[in-house]
Design a protein around this motif. Structure first.
Motif, PDB file in Angstrom:
ATOM      1  N   ASN A 284       0.833  -1.214   0.000  1.00 57.96           N
ATOM      2  CA  ASN A 284       0.000   0.000   0.000  1.00 57.96           C
ATOM      3  C   ASN A 284       0.861   1.255   0.000  1.00 57.96           C
ATOM      4  O   ASN A 284       0.576   2.232  -0.688  1.00 57.96           O
ATOM      5  N   ILE A 285       1.937   1.216   0.788  1.00 59.16           N
ATOM      6  CA  ILE A 285       2.838   2.375   0.879  1.00 59.16           C
ATOM      7  C   ILE A 285       3.497   2.655  -0.466  1.00 59.16           C
ATOM      8  O   ILE A 285       3.654   3.812  -0.880  1.00 59.16           O
ATOM      9  N   LEU A 286       3.884   1.584  -1.177  1.00 57.13           N
ATOM     10  CA  LEU A 286       4.584   1.735  -2.456  1.00 57.13           C
ATOM     11  C   LEU A 286       3.637   1.926  -3.638  1.00 57.13           C
ATOM     12  O   LEU A 286       4.077   2.097  -4.770  1.00 57.13           O
ATOM     13  N   GLY A 287       2.325   1.880  -3.361  1.00 66.11           N
ATOM     14  CA  GLY A 287       1.363   2.150  -4.418  1.00 66.11           C
ATOM     15  C   GLY A 287       0.991   0.963  -5.278  1.00 66.11           C
ATOM     16  O   GLY A 287       0.455   1.135  -6.379  1.00 66.11           O
ATOM     17  N   PHE A 288       1.272  -0.272  -4.808  1.00 70.21           N
ATOM     18  CA  PHE A 288       0.848  -1.463  -5.537  1.00 70.21           C
ATOM     19  C   PHE A 288      -0.611  -1.760  -5.173  1.00 70.21           C
ATOM     20  O   PHE A 288      -0.923  -2.012  -4.008  1.00 70.21           O
TER      21      PHE A 288
END
Length: 342
Positions: A284-288
């Motif tokens: 979620n943090i990396l935008g996946f």
């Protein structure tokens, strides 16, 4: 040089027994004597040994927590929930990691018993369907409350907090079916554990309820480990008639699968779709945008700890309580069917 209760007794002009009664707040001591002893303790900056105090009381203000994989973020969140309630209840925690080893789990139980803890919260590693007489005898002879989280121990009636893994897996698989997928692969967890079995059952149920044949070639047996999932997914990507979608049954399995998928330069969901069980926060943090079944791990820890606190406070002491929490499906787009038909 360490200060001892003998030093306190000598300076306060009292017996060792009087100092002990003041430290443990037990037995009668004259108020003026108590004040004098407390002043000496403060002046000498004395900190009583927790071990010594536990020996005098025959118990500690500590509970044991046993998890199979401390690196796994799921168990990190369970521990977070446990710690939050423990701190409010004035309890300390001894944490043991078993590395999913039955031998280490048994050793942890024995070590915690020697530490005179008040109770145990355990996410068991031992196989749910396996009869292990030494393991069961150790649990039965501990003489302290035990609360299970996440996994069950067969042949026992311990209190526990669990997740409805069948429901979560069913909904994850059904989300893929609703998108049009018919060739859905599954990477399981360690199949001698109840959570893994239940997730596989949920997957099977969703296929059967939607008249989709269960094909052995699309079932891949994992063990919750990232490395195993990586190797399995590498092989899946080489299949001539590979599945159009994958349901992966744990957060560490998700990481291993994604590593293999992106190494092969395969895109999600354009080339293969995927739904995971358990949230992987770093994604979620990396935008996946990976869809997942969210098991309430922090809530599980809180409820498990509160259950143990209630037992220690003689609430519901003789009542067996087993709570099953409902997971929720979070769809972020990776379940979509965008694969071009050949």
């Amino acid at each position: 040089m360490a200060i001892t209760i003998s030093d306190i007794a000598q300076k306060a002009g009292v017996s060792l027994a009087t100092v002990s009664r003041v430290l443990n707040d037990s037995g009668y001591v004259k108020e003026e004597t108590r004040i004098r002893v407390q002043k000496v303790i403060k002046d000498l900056n004395y900190t009583p040994s927790a071990i010594a105090r536990s020996l005098s009381k025959n118990k500690t203000n500590t509970i044991g927590v046993i998890v199979p994989d401390i690196v796994n973020p799921f168990f990190g969140e369970v521990i977070k929930g446990i710690t939050e309630v423990a701190e409010k209840s004035g309890l300390n925690i001894i944490l043991c990691n078993t590395d999913e080893s039955k031998e280490k789990e048994l050793r942890a139980l024995k070590i915690l018993t020697e530490q005179r803890i008040q109770g145990i919260i355990i996410a068991p590693t031992s196989a749910e369907d396996e009869f292990n007489s030494e393991y069961l005898k150790t649990l039965e002879n501990m003489g302290i409350p035990i609360v299970l989280v996440d996994g069950n121990v067969k042949y026992t009636t311990f209190n526990g907090v669990f997740v409805d893994n069948i429901k979560g897996a069913y909904e994850a698989t059904e989300a893929l079916i609703k998108e049009g997928h018919r060739k859905i692969g599954v990477i399981t967890g360690r199949m001698n554990s109840k959570p893994a079995k239940d997730r596989y059952l949920g997957y099977q149920k969703a296929l059967l309820m939607n008249n989709i044949p269960l094909e052995d070639r699309y079932t891949f047996y994992g063990d919750y480990k990232e490395e195993t999932a990586y190797k399995i997914t590498k092989n899946i990507m080489k299949m001539k008639d590979r599945p159009t979608a994958l349901f992966v049954c744990s957060n560490m399995t998700t990481l291993g699968s994604l590593k293999a998928i992106y190494e092969e330069k395969i895109n999600i969901p354009e080339d293969i779709s995927l739904v995971a069980f358990d949230k992987v926060e770093i994604l979620n943090i990396l935008g996946f945008n990976i869809s997942y079944v969210n098991g309430p791990s922090v809530e599980m820890g809180k409820l498990g700890m509160q259950m143990l606190v209630d037992i220690l406070n003689n609430k519901n002491k003789n009542e067996i309580r087993r709570i099953t929490l409902l997971p929720n499906l979070v769809l972020k787009g990776s379940e979509k069917y965008k694969i071009k038909q050949k």
